[in-house]
Design a protein around this motif. Sequence first.
Motif, mmCIF file in Angstrom:
data_model
loop_
_atom_site.group_PDB
_atom_site.id
_atom_site.type_symbol
_atom_site.label_atom_id
_atom_site.label_comp_id
_atom_site.label_asym_id
_atom_site.label_seq_id
_atom_site.Cartn_x
_atom_site.Cartn_y
_atom_site.Cartn_z
ATOM 1 N N UNK A 114 -3.635 -14.381 -5.084
ATOM 2 C CA UNK A 114 -3.039 -13.105 -4.692
ATOM 3 C C UNK A 114 -2.680 -13.093 -3.210
ATOM 4 N N UNK A 115 -3.587 -13.550 -2.355
ATOM 5 C CA UNK A 115 -3.310 -13.527 -0.916
ATOM 6 C C UNK A 115 -2.166 -14.488 -0.586
ATOM 7 N N UNK A 116 -1.993 -15.523 -1.398
ATOM 8 C CA UNK A 116 -0.859 -16.432 -1.224
ATOM 9 C C UNK A 116 0.459 -15.728 -1.488
ATOM 10 N N UNK A 117 0.480 -14.887 -2.541
ATOM 11 C CA UNK A 117 1.682 -14.090 -2.810
ATOM 12 C C UNK A 117 1.995 -13.178 -1.624
ATOM 13 N N UNK A 118 0.955 -12.505 -1.111
ATOM 14 C CA UNK A 118 1.138 -11.572 0.002
ATOM 15 C C UNK A 118 1.677 -12.301 1.229
ATOM 16 N N UNK A 139 1.496 -7.539 -5.658
ATOM 17 C CA UNK A 139 1.388 -8.180 -4.344
ATOM 18 C C UNK A 139 2.563 -7.802 -3.448
ATOM 19 N N UNK A 140 3.768 -7.733 -4.002
ATOM 20 C CA UNK A 140 4.941 -7.312 -3.233
ATOM 21 C C UNK A 140 4.785 -5.872 -2.757
ATOM 22 N N UNK A 141 4.400 -4.991 -3.668
ATOM 23 C CA UNK A 141 4.220 -3.585 -3.315
ATOM 24 C C UNK A 141 3.150 -3.413 -2.241
ATOM 25 N N UNK A 142 2.064 -4.155 -2.360
ATOM 26 C CA UNK A 142 0.960 -4.050 -1.399
ATOM 27 C C UNK A 142 1.360 -4.597 -0.030
ATOM 28 N N UNK A 143 2.180 -5.639 -0.024
ATOM 29 C CA UNK A 143 2.651 -6.188 1.249
ATOM 30 C C UNK A 143 3.492 -5.161 1.995
ATOM 31 N N UNK A 144 4.391 -4.518 1.277
ATOM 32 C CA UNK A 144 5.233 -3.477 1.885
ATOM 33 C C UNK A 144 4.380 -2.321 2.388
ATOM 34 N N UNK A 145 3.383 -1.921 1.596
ATOM 35 C CA UNK A 145 2.513 -0.803 1.982
ATOM 36 C C UNK A 145 1.740 -1.121 3.258
ATOM 37 N N UNK A 163 -5.033 -10.714 5.549
ATOM 38 C CA UNK A 163 -3.803 -10.798 6.348
ATOM 39 C C UNK A 163 -3.660 -9.477 7.097
ATOM 40 N N UNK A 164 -3.517 -9.545 8.414
ATOM 41 C CA UNK A 164 -3.333 -8.354 9.246
ATOM 42 C C UNK A 164 -1.836 -8.163 9.529
ATOM 43 N N UNK A 165 -1.445 -6.896 9.598
ATOM 44 C CA UNK A 165 -0.041 -6.568 9.875
ATOM 45 C C UNK A 165 0.071 -5.824 11.205
#
Length: 504
Positions: A61-65, A30-36, A101-103
Amino acid sequence: MAHQADWIADKSDLKLAEKGRRTGITFAEALDDTVTAATSRSAGGDNVFYIGDTKDKGREFIGYVAKFARAISAETSPVEEYLFEDQKPDGTTKYISSYRIRFASGFRVEALSSRPDNIRGLQGIVVIDEAAFHQDVRGVLDAVNALLIWGGKIRVISTHNGVLNPFNELILEARAGKVPFKIHRYPFELAVKNGLFRRVCQIKGEQWTAEGEQAWEERIRASYGVRTSAMRQELDAIPADQEGAALSRVQIEAVMRPGIPVLRFAAKDEFKNQSEASRTKDAKDWCDWRLAPILAKADRRLPHVFGVDFARSGDATAIIVMEISRALVRRTVLAVELRNMPFDQQREILFYIVDRLPKRQGGALDARGNGAYLAEKAAQRYGASVQEVQLSQSWYLTNMPAYLEAFGDGSLILPKDADILADHQALAYVNGYVKVPDDHRFKGSDGFTRHGDTAIAASLCYFASRQDAEIYAYTPATTDNAGGTMFEEPAGGGLIPDLRGGIF
């Protein structure tokens, strides 16, 4: 922790993690995917699609993100719950409950509650979590391979679910060099070594000690009891012998002994169309030929119990008879399998066996569906010593643990037979309790389909041996005392109706 950093550091297009439970790999992903997702396209950013085996996993999972996103970006949108539009192969559309979640980068992380049919249409990084527990693991893996054409990446994460599961097959193929997945293995022991318990103490506000860590790990392992196969699978990333197997092959073979008779009687399709007298005679002849010599040798000093798993067609009716020694060892003295056998002849054969059991203590029969007929007839004939069992979740939860325990405490002996071994290997953990999975079928040594028949019959027999019941025995009598031709004397003593008249 070191193993989490190791997972994140691997930027392979295809990577796979076989892990113990709660080792933190999904958290690290989840951390890696958030950064990506927060990174621009020019710097290697991309969309991420998370596919868990349950909706709750997607929500977690989306909570972690969301937590990580707040830490690295001030422009992140809140979590959106929406319906993912999925086009099925037949052209119809279904909607999958999902989170997103949109970035600011223009990319997004989406957590889907189930596998979409048009998974090939996704573009980006696909994370398949608890892959071994998806309904169609191989289908998921085959579908996501198409993503590689457009530069996508695949991450497969899971605890094991048996050696025959496609997840384990994928690992074996990767280790053999047949598929280009990079394999990572993170057992629970490694996570503890890397500081898992220290993190637990930190969160709980407790002081870490080496003694406390050792006691904590021992307590977790002890919670599995005799389910060592399940413990090794869930903690040590060692797949069980079957999907979610409750017993290992070694455990089963350890209680098997040669020389215990296993008899099989398969009726031809036309047998049911014979006259009642003809069918009864054939059943009686088979019983006199195959069963009588075995039953005559039964130890008259010991109590006996029986268990029956019923089937009319397809699977086999299994009858298991055990004697209970003075040391309380349940030793199988006879196993019988009946295939394609009419109801009446199943009743006749069962009664032939049970009537001749010395010190009959009791029995238990599968009373679901068509099995209710045989169970009811047995209860009418033998009274309260017979248990009519509904094989429900409640029954499995209450009674299967004791049967599994018998494989480790020396209180059970089974016939040394390949099919009986396979039947017991079919016992698996399903939703937290042990049973033969409803859709689990396999071919026996005789080519017929099996469904763990003797394992269920043996567990029913063991269940019967643990019930408080009166012991029934018969005083031997001669045929003269019995009144001539109406009754005959069985080899083990006692009186039963003459079978030639069609009454069993």
